[in-house]
Design an enzyme around this catalytic site. Structure first.
Site, PDB file in Angstrom:
ATOM      1  CG  ASP A  58      -1.851   1.085   1.377  1.00  0.00           C
ATOM      2  OD1 ASP A  58      -2.760   1.100   0.545  1.00  0.00           O
ATOM      3  OD2 ASP A  58      -1.724   1.931   2.289  1.00  0.00           O
ATOM      4  CD  GLU A 110      -2.348   2.274  -3.478  1.00  0.00           C
ATOM      5  OE1 GLU A 110      -3.536   2.572  -3.574  1.00  0.00           O
ATOM      6  OE2 GLU A 110      -1.668   2.575  -2.468  1.00  0.00           O
TER       7      GLU A 110
HETATM    8  C1  GLC Z   1      -4.191   3.124  -0.365  1.00  0.00           C
HETATM    9  C2  GLC Z   1      -5.482   2.373  -0.230  1.00  0.00           C
HETATM   10  C3  GLC Z   1      -6.540   3.302   0.227  1.00  0.00           C
HETATM   11  C4  GLC Z   1      -6.142   3.871   1.544  1.00  0.00           C
HETATM   12  C5  GLC Z   1      -4.778   4.521   1.465  1.00  0.00           C
HETATM   13  C6  GLC Z   1      -4.233   4.817   2.815  1.00  0.00           C
HETATM   14  O1  GLC Z   1      -4.228   4.057  -1.362  1.00  0.00           O
HETATM   15  O2  GLC Z   1      -5.802   1.772  -1.451  1.00  0.00           O
HETATM   16  O3  GLC Z   1      -7.787   2.685   0.304  1.00  0.00           O
HETATM   17  O4  GLC Z   1      -7.076   4.796   1.977  1.00  0.00           O
HETATM   18  O5  GLC Z   1      -3.831   3.672   0.850  1.00  0.00           O
HETATM   19  O6  GLC Z   1      -3.842   3.648   3.442  1.00  0.00           O
END
Ligand code: GLC
Length: 635
Positions: free
Chosen positions: A306, A372
């Protein structure tokens, strides 16, 4: 070295011409001009043997002074050796020329479709501690559905203990299961059920921040432990008593929150309840590594990581400069985030994690590591690692970022990603996730069918968001209070037309979308032209050799059509995909297009309306409005 001395009469070679036995000395005679060993060589052997003290004087001579019988035998032997070597060389050349060029071995994560399950919205079995929320046993009860769909890997959004300020992305204990989803026992059962079905389970790894309820943060603010305060990023106020600098939180307002007890601010790039960890502290690195190992030891198959770009911040905490291209929509975009995102050092952190994950990988059982990263395409590509030592792939959000859903814009997006992909890097495609409006809402259900075809036939791993296979849409009238606006795309999975769409016997945590009576798994399973059936066929079609490998050529099709060729390295298996983005019919003449094999006929393997399977020649292909077809070359 030792040669057997000729000691016995019977061992003397028969002279072919004279047919008489000769004594050794008579027989050896003088050295022939064409004898292969020179005098010098013979002497050398002689000396060697002499030194050996074995009394092989006679033998050493025999090497230089061979008789005709020996000579013939030697010629035959030499000829045989020569013929064997020549035969071997010719054989190898023939083999290399005639054998098919070999296709690279692919890992499971390259051939599987990854299916993203949002745990609290997939299936409520009643076993979690809060009714109306999905749980782990619920997911386990739906594995047959996923298996039948053909998806082979499941990625779960966070399932760890959490106060749920950000639906689990605020972790209070990385080693515990959120009781809302069940117990650790339930998790073990899910993991082994997934493996029994020969599928894989990926977890969401949230390393940028913890919950403010995490014991590390609590040890700092409640117990004033300096050791644990150093796990986070604390700064004094600026000279006017305000936040230390102008950094912004993605979720709005300053990225700094003041704590009176410490008379300092802590950094949070997301909600204030999500304090950022301090990766300049080696204890933090060690803790996080141990957490990775904890889950890998349990046998999970990989991680989605993440919020990667946010891991480190500028050491000097400099103000970010204003964005000259700011369009006034999202205040977070007012600044250029070069001191809070993708800061020097982030790649080294990812590489260390990758090393840890690799320790658990072997060639038959690879772990997958996915990042991500919402950044520019070039920046995203850097996360493959210059030595392929970071992510197996960073998610490709180019189709999520696309705003104009016409063939030209989508073609450009595909080209941009494919063109920037580093050599030998594995591609991937994503149409939706829990942070973005559903594809069915963004483009409408007709085009969504075609885009599922695009997702599942472009080269690389496809990741699908739960419900996109049946065309689920966003909840239009999300209640304002108590919900995150992204909850509109996180509504309960629509299983059937019964109450709560078959998701739960209790009132779901967020309302079900009203179209569930027609848009649901049961209805679509019984309709052989449904989007679900299309999705299932496409996933199974991906097993075709033409669609497996990373080979891809865009075709120069007409304006409203995206076309491409996929094939296997030996070029016998060829697929041509054509997708009409227009709401009117188009006849696409592919006969003259580069990359379309001439003199081959094609069969329609799948059409998005599932009503055609005819053979087409390689000339004019009729495409209905928003219709896509996958053509397979007939042999
Ligand atoms: C990522 C997740 C999202 C979350 C953010 C903070 O982008 O996909 O849902 O709010 O991280 O952890």
């Amino acid at each position: 070295m030792s040669y057997k001395p000729l000691s016995n009469e019977d061992d003397y070679p028969l002279d072919k011409d004279e047919g008489a036995r000769t004594t050794p000395l008579e027989h050896f005679g003088s050295v022939d001009e064409d004898d292969e060993l020179s005098d010098d060589t013979a002497k050398k052997v002689f000396v060697d043997e002499k030194d050996g003290g074995n009394g092989d004087h006679e033998l050493s001579k025999s090497i230089g002074n061979v008789g005709p019988g020996f000579r013939i035998a030697r010629y035959i032997l030499t000829a045989m050796i020569f013929l064997t070597v020549a035969g071997l060389i010719t054989g190898s050349i023939v083999l290399i020329i005639t054998s098919p060029s070999c296709s690279p071995k692919l890992n499971w994560w390259q051939t599987s479709v990854i299916y993203q399950v949002y745990p609290q919205s997939f299936q409520d079995s009643g076993s979690g501690n809060t009714s109306g929320y999905g749980d782990l046993n619920g997911i386990r009860s739906r594995l047959d559905y996923l298996k039948d769909l053909g998806v082979e890997a499941i990625w779960l959004n966070p399932i760890y203990a959490s106060p749920m300020v950000d639906n689990g992305y605020d972790v209070s204990d990385y080693r515990a299961i959120n009781p809302r989803y069940g117990t650790m026992g339930d998790f073990h059962n899910l993991l082994s059920a997934v493996h029994q079905k020969n599928m894989r389970l990926l977890l969401d790894f949230v390393p940028n921040h913890t919950s403010d309820q995490h014991k590390w943060f609590q040890m700092c603010v409640a117990n004033n432990s300096q050791h644990f305060c150093d796990y986070y990023v604390w700064r004094d106020s600026d000279s006017f008593g305000g936040p230390p600098n102008n950094w912004l939180s993605i979720f709005g307002g300053s990225a700094w929150t003041y704590v009176e007890a410490k008379d300092q601010y802590y950094l949070h790039q997301f909600y204030p309840e999500q304090p950022d960890l301090n990766y300049r502290n080696k204890n933090v690195k060690e803790e996080i590594k141990n957490i990775l190992e904890y889950w890998l030891d349990m046998g999970i198959d990989g991680f989605r990581v993440d919020a990667v770009p946010f891991l480190l911040e500028d050491k000097e905490f400099r103000n970010e400069s204003t964005n000259p291209d700011y369009n006034g929509t999202n205040p977070f975009d007012e600044l250029i985030h070069n001191y809070t995102q993708n800061v020097l050092g982030v790649h080294a952190i990812v590489q260390e994690w990758r090393e840890t994950v690799d320790c658990y990988s072997d060639s038959d059982d690879e772990k997958v590591f996915i990042g991500e990263v919402y950044s520019s395409v070039d920046t995203v590509m850097e996360y493959y690692g210059t030595k392929k030592d970071e992510f197996d792939f960073p998610f490709n959000f180019i189709l999520i970022d696309t705003e104009a859903w016409n063939a030209t814009a989508v073609r450009e997006a595909i080209k941009e990603w494919w063109g920037a992909l580093p050599k030998d890097a594995w591609s991937n495609w994503v149409l939706g996730n829990h942070d973005n409006p559903r594809i069915g809402t963004r483009v409408g259900l007709n085009l969504a069918r075609a885009l599922n075809m695009l997702l599942l036939t472009l080269p690389g791993t496809a990741t699908s968001y739960y419900g996109d296979e049946i065309g689920m849409t966003n909840l239009e009238d999300l209640p304002v209070d108590g919900y995150d606006e992204r909850d509109a795309e996180r509504t309960p999975m629509q299983w059937n037309a019964e109450e709560n769409a078959g998701f739960s016997n209790s009132t779901p945590w967020v309302p079900v979308v009203a179209n569930y009576t027609t848009v649901n798994v049961e209805v679509q399973t019984n309709n052989n032209q449904s989007m679900l059936e299309l999705y299932r066929m496409l996933v199974h079609l991906r097993k075709n050799e033409a669609l497996k490998y990373a080979r891809f050529n865009l075709l120069n099709t007409s304006e409203n059509v995206i076309g491409y060729r996929r094939d296997k390295p030996d070029a016998d298996n060829v697929a041509i995909v054509l997708i009409n983005f227009a709401n009117f019919a188009i006849t696409e003449d592919i006969s003259a297009l580069e990359h379309v094999p001439k003199e081959r006929k094609f069969r329609i393997a799948v059409s998005t309306w599932l009503n055609r399977t005819e053979i087409v020649d390689n000339a004019a292909v009729e495409l209905g409005p928003f219709e896509g077809v996958v053509l397979l070359a007939t042999l």
